[in-house]
Design a protein around this motif. Structure first.
Motif, PDB file in Angstrom:
ATOM      1  N   LEU A  76     -23.500  19.918 -66.906  1.00 56.73           N
ATOM      2  CA  LEU A  76     -22.498  20.402 -67.854  1.00 56.73           C
ATOM      3  C   LEU A  76     -21.615  19.287 -68.404  1.00 56.73           C
ATOM      4  CD1 LEU A  76     -21.483  23.644 -65.940  1.00 56.73           C
ATOM      5  CD2 LEU A  76     -23.279  23.310 -67.638  1.00 56.73           C
ATOM      6  N   ARG A  77     -21.424  18.247 -67.646  1.00 57.23           N
ATOM      7  CA  ARG A  77     -20.561  17.153 -68.097  1.00 57.23           C
ATOM      8  C   ARG A  77     -21.310  16.092 -68.884  1.00 57.23           C
ATOM      9  NH1 ARG A  77     -17.522  16.542 -62.241  1.00 57.23           N
ATOM     10  NH2 ARG A  77     -16.142  18.358 -62.440  1.00 57.23           N
ATOM     11  N   GLY A  78     -22.625  15.989 -68.669  1.00 57.89           N
ATOM     12  CA  GLY A  78     -23.400  14.958 -69.342  1.00 57.89           C
ATOM     13  C   GLY A  78     -24.522  15.505 -70.195  1.00 57.89           C
ATOM     14  N   ARG A 113     -24.049  38.742 -66.700  1.00 59.65           N
ATOM     15  CA  ARG A 113     -23.042  38.292 -65.734  1.00 59.65           C
ATOM     16  C   ARG A 113     -23.344  36.905 -65.167  1.00 59.65           C
ATOM     17  NH1 ARG A 113     -22.105  42.517 -61.179  1.00 59.65           N
ATOM     18  NH2 ARG A 113     -20.643  40.883 -60.552  1.00 59.65           N
ATOM     19  N   LEU A 114     -24.508  36.359 -65.452  1.00 58.03           N
ATOM     20  CA  LEU A 114     -24.823  35.026 -64.942  1.00 58.03           C
ATOM     21  C   LEU A 114     -23.876  33.964 -65.482  1.00 58.03           C
ATOM     22  CD1 LEU A 114     -28.718  34.701 -65.011  1.00 58.03           C
ATOM     23  CD2 LEU A 114     -27.241  34.858 -63.009  1.00 58.03           C
ATOM     24  N   GLY A 115     -23.446  34.116 -66.730  1.00 59.84           N
ATOM     25  CA  GLY A 115     -22.633  33.077 -67.339  1.00 59.84           C
ATOM     26  C   GLY A 115     -23.417  31.789 -67.482  1.00 59.84           C
ATOM     27  N   VAL A 116     -22.738  30.664 -67.408  1.00 60.34           N
ATOM     28  CA  VAL A 116     -23.390  29.364 -67.525  1.00 60.34           C
ATOM     29  C   VAL A 116     -24.198  29.103 -66.263  1.00 60.34           C
ATOM     30  CG1 VAL A 116     -23.018  26.878 -67.690  1.00 60.34           C
ATOM     31  CG2 VAL A 116     -21.647  28.448 -69.076  1.00 60.34           C
ATOM     32  N   CYS A 117     -25.506  28.903 -66.435  1.00 55.34           N
ATOM     33  CA  CYS A 117     -26.432  28.908 -65.301  1.00 55.34           C
ATOM     34  C   CYS A 117     -27.184  27.585 -65.168  1.00 55.34           C
ATOM     35  CB  CYS A 117     -27.434  30.056 -65.471  1.00 55.34           C
ATOM     36  SG  CYS A 117     -28.637  30.194 -64.134  1.00 55.34           S
ATOM     37  N   VAL A 122     -26.201  29.610 -60.114  1.00 58.20           N
ATOM     38  CA  VAL A 122     -27.184  28.614 -59.710  1.00 58.20           C
ATOM     39  C   VAL A 122     -28.416  29.329 -59.183  1.00 58.20           C
ATOM     40  CG1 VAL A 122     -27.740  26.772 -58.064  1.00 58.20           C
ATOM     41  CG2 VAL A 122     -25.471  26.852 -59.126  1.00 58.20           C
ATOM     42  N   VAL A 123     -29.578  28.927 -59.648  1.00 52.16           N
ATOM     43  CA  VAL A 123     -30.836  29.452 -59.127  1.00 52.16           C
ATOM     44  C   VAL A 123     -31.409  28.411 -58.178  1.00 52.16           C
ATOM     45  CG1 VAL A 123     -33.122  30.358 -59.685  1.00 52.16           C
ATOM     46  CG2 VAL A 123     -31.209  30.715 -61.270  1.00 52.16           C
ATOM     47  N   GLN A 124     -31.426  28.734 -56.880  1.00 54.54           N
ATOM     48  CA  GLN A 124     -31.929  27.798 -55.868  1.00 54.54           C
ATOM     49  C   GLN A 124     -33.433  28.011 -55.706  1.00 54.54           C
ATOM     50  OE1 GLN A 124     -30.327  26.076 -52.013  1.00 54.54           O
ATOM     51  NE2 GLN A 124     -31.312  27.925 -51.201  1.00 54.54           N
ATOM     52  N   TRP A 125     -34.191  26.973 -56.002  1.00 57.48           N
ATOM     53  CA  TRP A 125     -35.647  27.066 -55.944  1.00 57.48           C
ATOM     54  C   TRP A 125     -36.209  26.662 -54.581  1.00 57.48           C
ATOM     55  CZ3 TRP A 125     -39.006  25.585 -60.751  1.00 57.48           C
ATOM     56  CH2 TRP A 125     -38.529  26.242 -61.894  1.00 57.48           C
ATOM     57  N   ALA A 157     -28.310  16.922 -80.198  1.00 56.22           N
ATOM     58  CA  ALA A 157     -29.695  17.062 -80.640  1.00 56.22           C
ATOM     59  C   ALA A 157     -29.962  18.399 -81.307  1.00 56.22           C
ATOM     60  CB  ALA A 157     -30.642  16.874 -79.460  1.00 56.22           C
ATOM     61  N   VAL A 158     -29.426  19.482 -80.747  1.00 60.53           N
ATOM     62  CA  VAL A 158     -29.785  20.816 -81.249  1.00 60.53           C
ATOM     63  C   VAL A 158     -28.577  21.685 -81.562  1.00 60.53           C
ATOM     64  CG1 VAL A 158     -31.995  20.793 -80.049  1.00 60.53           C
ATOM     65  CG2 VAL A 158     -30.001  21.782 -78.906  1.00 60.53           C
ATOM     66  N   GLY A 159     -27.379  21.171 -81.361  1.00 63.32           N
ATOM     67  CA  GLY A 159     -26.186  21.952 -81.666  1.00 63.32           C
ATOM     68  C   GLY A 159     -25.636  22.688 -80.465  1.00 63.32           C
ATOM     69  N   ALA A 160     -24.361  23.026 -80.553  1.00 62.68           N
ATOM     70  CA  ALA A 160     -23.681  23.679 -79.437  1.00 62.68           C
ATOM     71  C   ALA A 160     -24.194  25.095 -79.207  1.00 62.68           C
ATOM     72  CB  ALA A 160     -22.175  23.702 -79.690  1.00 62.68           C
ATOM     73  N   GLU A 161     -24.544  25.801 -80.282  1.00 65.51           N
ATOM     74  CA  GLU A 161     -24.944  27.200 -80.137  1.00 65.51           C
ATOM     75  C   GLU A 161     -26.229  27.332 -79.324  1.00 65.51           C
ATOM     76  OE1 GLU A 161     -25.980  31.141 -82.891  1.00 65.51           O
ATOM     77  OE2 GLU A 161     -25.232  29.291 -83.812  1.00 65.51           O
ATOM     78  N   LEU A 162     -27.251  26.558 -79.659  1.00 71.47           N
ATOM     79  CA  LEU A 162     -28.506  26.660 -78.915  1.00 71.47           C
ATOM     80  C   LEU A 162     -28.336  26.135 -77.497  1.00 71.47           C
ATOM     81  CD1 LEU A 162     -31.436  27.350 -78.636  1.00 71.47           C
ATOM     82  CD2 LEU A 162     -32.023  25.141 -79.660  1.00 71.47           C
ATOM     83  N   THR A 163     -27.564  25.081 -77.316  1.00 74.62           N
ATOM     84  CA  THR A 163     -27.329  24.569 -75.975  1.00 74.62           C
ATOM     85  C   THR A 163     -26.680  25.624 -75.101  1.00 74.62           C
ATOM     86  OG1 THR A 163     -27.082  22.318 -76.846  1.00 74.62           O
ATOM     87  CG2 THR A 163     -26.230  22.742 -74.644  1.00 74.62           C
ATOM     88  N   GLU A 164     -25.707  26.331 -75.648  1.00 75.52           N
ATOM     89  CA  GLU A 164     -25.062  27.411 -74.908  1.00 75.52           C
ATOM     90  C   GLU A 164     -26.054  28.533 -74.604  1.00 75.52           C
ATOM     91  OE1 GLU A 164     -21.588  29.281 -73.164  1.00 75.52           O
ATOM     92  OE2 GLU A 164     -22.140  27.235 -73.712  1.00 75.52           O
ATOM     93  N   GLN A 165     -26.911  28.841 -75.545  1.00 75.17           N
ATOM     94  CA  GLN A 165     -27.932  29.869 -75.321  1.00 75.17           C
ATOM     95  C   GLN A 165     -28.865  29.477 -74.180  1.00 75.17           C
ATOM     96  OE1 GLN A 165     -30.237  31.070 -78.787  1.00 75.17           O
ATOM     97  NE2 GLN A 165     -32.030  31.459 -77.498  1.00 75.17           N
ATOM     98  N   MET A 166     -29.253  28.223 -74.134  1.00 79.25           N
ATOM     99  CA  MET A 166     -30.132  27.746 -73.066  1.00 79.25           C
ATOM    100  C   MET A 166     -29.478  27.893 -71.703  1.00 79.25           C
ATOM    101  SD  MET A 166     -31.579  24.292 -74.919  1.00 79.25           S
ATOM    102  CE  MET A 166     -32.467  23.707 -73.485  1.00 79.25           C
ATOM    103  N   LEU A 167     -28.167  27.699 -71.654  1.00 79.28           N
ATOM    104  CA  LEU A 167     -27.438  27.761 -70.385  1.00 79.28           C
ATOM    105  C   LEU A 167     -27.053  29.172 -69.980  1.00 79.28           C
ATOM    106  CD1 LEU A 167     -25.113  24.672 -70.914  1.00 79.28           C
ATOM    107  CD2 LEU A 167     -26.812  24.906 -69.091  1.00 79.28           C
ATOM    108  N   THR A 168     -27.122  30.124 -70.886  1.00 75.91           N
ATOM    109  CA  THR A 168     -26.614  31.465 -70.582  1.00 75.91           C
ATOM    110  C   THR A 168     -27.668  32.550 -70.849  1.00 75.91           C
ATOM    111  OG1 THR A 168     -25.622  31.570 -72.798  1.00 75.91           O
ATOM    112  CG2 THR A 168     -24.208  30.824 -71.006  1.00 75.91           C
TER     113      THR A 168
END
Length: 323
Positions: A286-288, A31-35, A74-77, A296-307
Motif C-alpha cells: 500500500l505504501r509503495g 466488507r473485505l475493504g483493501v485486501c 489479508v488472504v493467507q495462502w 501506470a493504470v490510474g487510481a481507480e483501477l488500482t483501488e478496484q484491484m485492491l478491493t
C-alpha cells in the motif's frame, strides 16, 4: 484446452449468497475493504531454514502495520502442514481489525517430509481439504476459505496433479476458490488445462499466483481470456528482478479489458522480509506498490484491484456445510 474467456457474470459469480470465508466467519465480499490477496502471517518449510514465520507477536505487529497503512484484509495462502497456526488467527484478526482468510491445500512435495505425504494419501487428500473448509482446521474451529496448491517450473509433476485433482474434488464439494502457486510464474496454462479443461473447475474460481515473476504478456492474456484471476504478488522479495515490469503487465491487461481479473498481494515468506524486521512486508503493498500502479493504470483501477476484485475472487456460494 481452456481458450474462451467467460462473460463477466460467470467470471464474478456474484449472487446475494456469495461470501468470503474468514477466520471469524463468512462475510459479504464488500466488507473485505483493501485486501492483500496473497500473504503469510505464519509459514514454516525446510526450504526456508532459519526464516520461519512463527512469532505471534511479529504477526500481530505486521498486521497492525498493514492496518495503519490502510489495509483491511489479508488472504493467507499457507497450506496444510506448513505451520499455519490457525488457532491464533481469530485473535490476531480481532486485535488488528483486519479480516483474515486461511487456506487449506498442499504445496510442492519439497516442503514436506515423506511420512506427511504418505499420511495424507492414506487419509484421502480431498477429504482433508473438504474437512478443513467445512468443519475446521484441526481443533481450531477455524475454517479455511480457499485451497492452495502449486505447480512446478514449466511443468506439472505427479505431485502437482495429485494435489490439483484433490483440490478440484474439494471445490466441487464446497465451492471453494483454488489459488495456485506458479513456480517462477510458469505453467499457468497447464494449470488451467488440468483444473478447468480436465477437472471441470470454472476458470473464475481459479487464482493464478506469481505471474509477475514471468512477465510473458502472451501467457497473461491467454490466462485472462480463459477467465482466471491473475495475482501479481511478491514485492516483499527484493531479489525478484522482474518486479519493475509488473506495472507494464498490468497496464497491458487493463488496456485489453481485463482489469476485473487482477489481484495484488505481498507474499511475505521470510522473517527478514517483514516490515517489523526492516523489510518491506505487508505495508509495502500500500505504501509503495499502490502508488507505482496508480502511475501506470490510474487510481481507480488500482483501488478496484485492491478491493472489488478480491471480493470477486474469494467470495463464493459455499456448500457442504451448515454455514
Amino acid at each position: 484446452m481452456v481458450t474462451a474467456r467467460l462473460p463477466d457474470t460467470a467470471r464474478t459469480g456474484r449472487t446475494a449468497a456469495a461470501a468470503v470465508r474468514t477466520v471469524l466467519g463468512d462475510i459479504a465480499p464488500a466488507r473485505l475493504g483493501v485486501c492483500d490477496a496473497h500473504d503469510h502471517l505464519f509459514l514454516r518449510s525446510p526450504q526456508l531454514p532459519g526464516q520461519e514465520l512463527e512469532s505471534a507477536r511479529a504477526a500481530a505487529d505486521e498486521l497492525a502495520a498493514f492496518h495503519a497503512a490502510g489495509g483491511r484484509s489479508v488472504v493467507q495462502w499457507t497450506p496444510h502442514g506448513m505451520g499455519r497456526q490457525a488457532g491464533r488467527l481469530p485473535e490476531l484478526s480481532r486485535a488488528a481489525g483486519v479480516h483474515v482468510v486461511a487456506a487449506t491445500g498442499l504445496h510442492q512435495a519439497a516442503h514436506y517430509a515423506p511420512e506427511v505425504l504418505e499420511r495424507l494419501r492414506r487419509e484421502g487428500l480431498a477429504d482433508v481439504f473438504i474437512r478443513e473448509l467445512t468443519d475446521g482446521i484441526g481443533h481450531s474451529g477455524v475454517r479455511a476459505g480457499l485451497i492452495k496448491v502449486a505447480g512446478g517450473f514449466h511443468c506439472l509433476d505427479a505431485h502437482a496433479r495429485w494435489t490439483m485433482t484433490a483440490a478440484a474434488e474439494a471445490h466441487h464439494a464446497t465451492g471453494a476458490p483454488i489459488a495456485v502457486h506458479l513456480e517462477l510464474g510458469t505453467a499457468g496454462m497447464d494449470v488451467l488445462d488440468l483444473l478447468c479443461g480436465e477437472l471441470g473447475v470454472p476458470a473464475h474460481r481459479v487464482v493464478l499466483g506469481h505471474l509477475n515473476r514471468s512477465p510473458d504478456l502472451v501467457v497473461h492474456h491467454r490466462a485472462a481470456e480463459a477467465g482466471a484471476f491473475l495475482a501479481f504478488d511478491g514485492p516483499s522479495r527484493a531479489h525478484h528482478a522482474t518486479d519493475w515490469r509488473m506495472p507494464d503487465a498490468v497496464r497491458s491487461l487493463a488496456d485489453a479489458g481485463f482489469g476485473d481479473c487482477l489481484l495484488l498481494g505481498g507474499d511475505t515468506t521470510t522473517a527478514d522480509a517483514r516490515s517489523v524486521r526492516g523489510g518491506p512486508g505487508m505495508p509495502h503493498l500500500l505504501r509503495g506498490v499502490r502508488s507505482r500502479l496508480e502511475l501506470a493504470v490510474g487510481a481507480e483501477l488500482t483501488e478496484q484491484m485492491l478491493t472489488v476484485n478480491a471480493g470477486r475472487a474469494f467470495a463464493v456460494e459455499w456448500s457442504g456445510d451448515d454455514a
